[in-house]
Each structure stands twice: as C-alpha cells, then as structure tokens.
Design an enzyme around this catalytic site. Structure first.
Site, short mmCIF file in Angstrom:
data_model
loop_
_atom_site.label_atom_id
_atom_site.label_comp_id
_atom_site.label_asym_id
_atom_site.label_seq_id
_atom_site.Cartn_x
_atom_site.Cartn_y
_atom_site.Cartn_z
N PRO A 9 1.05 -1.27 -0.04
CA PRO A 9 0.08 0.03 -0.13
C PRO A 9 0.81 1.30 0.05
CG PRO A 9 -0.15 -1.22 2.06
CD PRO A 9 0.59 -1.99 1.23
N ASN A 10 0.28 2.45 -0.86
CA ASN A 10 0.59 3.64 -0.80
C ASN A 10 2.13 3.75 -1.93
OD1 ASN A 10 -1.00 5.13 0.78
ND2 ASN A 10 -0.39 3.73 2.32
N ARG A 17 5.01 10.74 -2.86
CA ARG A 17 4.80 10.69 -1.34
C ARG A 17 5.87 10.80 -0.55
NH1 ARG A 17 4.55 4.17 1.03
NH2 ARG A 17 4.35 5.03 3.22
N TYR A 22 11.28 8.82 1.01
CA TYR A 22 10.96 8.00 -0.15
C TYR A 22 11.94 8.32 -1.56
CZ TYR A 22 8.00 5.43 3.04
OH TYR A 22 7.63 5.20 4.13
N ASN A 74 8.13 -5.39 -1.31
CA ASN A 74 8.04 -4.48 -0.41
C ASN A 74 6.70 -4.41 0.19
OD1 ASN A 74 7.99 -1.90 1.03
ND2 ASN A 74 9.21 -0.80 -0.53
N ALA A 77 3.28 -0.88 4.52
CA ALA A 77 2.86 -0.90 6.00
C ALA A 77 2.32 -2.36 6.55
CB ALA A 77 1.64 -0.12 6.23
N GLU A 100 12.82 -9.06 1.19
CA GLU A 100 12.26 -8.14 1.62
C GLU A 100 12.74 -7.11 1.43
OE1 GLU A 100 11.00 -8.60 5.57
OE2 GLU A 100 10.61 -6.66 6.04
N HIS A 102 12.73 -2.66 1.67
CA HIS A 102 12.37 -1.24 2.16
C HIS A 102 13.22 -0.23 1.51
CE1 HIS A 102 9.49 -3.35 4.56
NE2 HIS A 102 10.75 -3.96 5.01
N ARG A 109 13.43 4.71 12.18
CA ARG A 109 12.01 5.50 11.99
C ARG A 109 11.22 5.10 13.21
NH1 ARG A 109 9.45 5.01 6.38
NH2 ARG A 109 8.28 6.74 7.20
C1 DQA Z 1 8.51 1.13 3.46
C2 DQA Z 1 8.64 1.16 5.10
C3 DQA Z 1 7.13 1.04 5.76
O1 DQA Z 1 7.52 1.37 7.17
C4 DQA Z 1 6.19 1.75 5.32
O2 DQA Z 1 5.00 1.74 5.82
C5 DQA Z 1 6.13 1.85 3.69
C6 DQA Z 1 7.40 1.83 3.03
C7 DQA Z 1 9.59 1.43 2.92
O3 DQA Z 1 9.92 1.09 1.61
O4 DQA Z 1 10.66 1.89 3.46
O5 DQA Z 1 4.93 2.09 3.26
O6 DQA Z 1 8.14 -0.44 3.30
#
Ligand code: DQA
Length: 144
Positions: A9-10, A17, A22, A74, A77, A100, A102, A109
């Site tokens: 998501p997002n 964003r 990011y 990825n 959340a 995985e 990020h 964070r």
């Molecule tokens: C994320 C880190 C997560 O905590 C966050 O909710 C994201 C992006 C990252 O790529 O740094 O949406 O996965």
C-alpha cells in the site's frame, strides 16, 4: 529469469509521497533497475506490481508459490502487522527465494516500523538504500 516485484500500500504514490523519506523516483523506475541486475547470459524479466489491497497481494504470493517464481517484496505498511501476508510468504520457503525490500530504513524510524512480521520467513532483507534496494535484491537472487 522472471522475478515478481510486489509492492504494498501507498507505494503507487512513489514520486510524490513523502519525497524526503522515499525520494522522487516512481514505481515505473523499478523495472529497469531490477533488469539492470541481469546479464546478457542471465537476463531478468521484472514483473512489477503494486496494490493497496491485502487480499490481492496474498493472491500474488500464492501465484509465485505455484509457479516457483522468485519474489522481491516491499510489503509497505503490511510489513508491520499482516499475518495473512506472512503466512502466504511462509509457503515460498524451500520453493523460491523471497527478498524483503524497504526503500527507507524502518529501524531508524518510528517504533512501530521496527517490527516486521515478514522477515522471519524471508530469505533476506534489504533496507535503507532507496530504490537501489530493488536492484540489490535482484543481484542477490541471481547470485543464488
Ligand atoms: C516501507 C517502510 C514501511 O514502514 C512503510 O509503511 C512503507 C514503505 C519502505 O519501503 O521504506 O510504506 O516499506
């Protein structure tokens, strides 16, 4: 080699964003980055997808299990609380690698980002290297 590059998501909003966290690159920049980890002898076909829907993401993991396809994930959340996603990822163990990724370093964070329910069933984790983490993940998969 085909690699499924799945984003939670997002992440469809990359580019606009929270650019301080990011960066300004977009989801469209991920496929060529992943492909750049391939070689003439071992080209990579990156199938990059994004969803805000937990069920859809779980379904894509099932697809990877059934086709024995390596996955770069990825979970966004969902990383921090989706046991459904974790249980889907567990089915990849011994079947195909799961890296995985990020973009940010969640450990630097907020406290709620310090827990990943996915990491224990991932082959490995790459965090904090921006979008380049996707290329590093593809290199790791190739190396295996
Ligand atoms: C994320 C880190 C997560 O905590 C966050 O909710 C994201 C992006 C990252 O790529 O740094 O949406 O996965």
């Amino acid at each position: 080699m085909r690699i499924l590059v799945l984003n939670g998501p997002n992440l469809g909003r990359l580019g606009t964003r929270e650019p301080d966290v990011y960066g300004t690159a977009t989801l469209a920049d991920i496929a060529p980055l992943v492909a750049s980890a391939g070689t003439a002898d071992a080209p990579i076909e990156a199938d990059v997808r994004q969803t805000d829907d937990e069920a859809e993401l779980v379904g894509w993991i099932h697809e990877a299990v059934d086709a024995r396809t390596p996955v770069i994930l990825n979970p966004a959340a969902f990383t921090h609380y989706s046991y459904a996603l974790r249980d889907a990822c567990a089915q990849l163990q011994g079947v195909a690698p799961l890296v995985e990724v990020h973009i940010s370093n969640p450990h630097a964070r907020e406290a709620f980002r310090h827990t990943s329910v996915v990491s224990a069933v991932a082959t490995g984790v790459i965090a904090g290297f921006g979008l380049d983490g996707y290329r590093l993940a593809a290199s790791a998969i190739i190396a295996r």
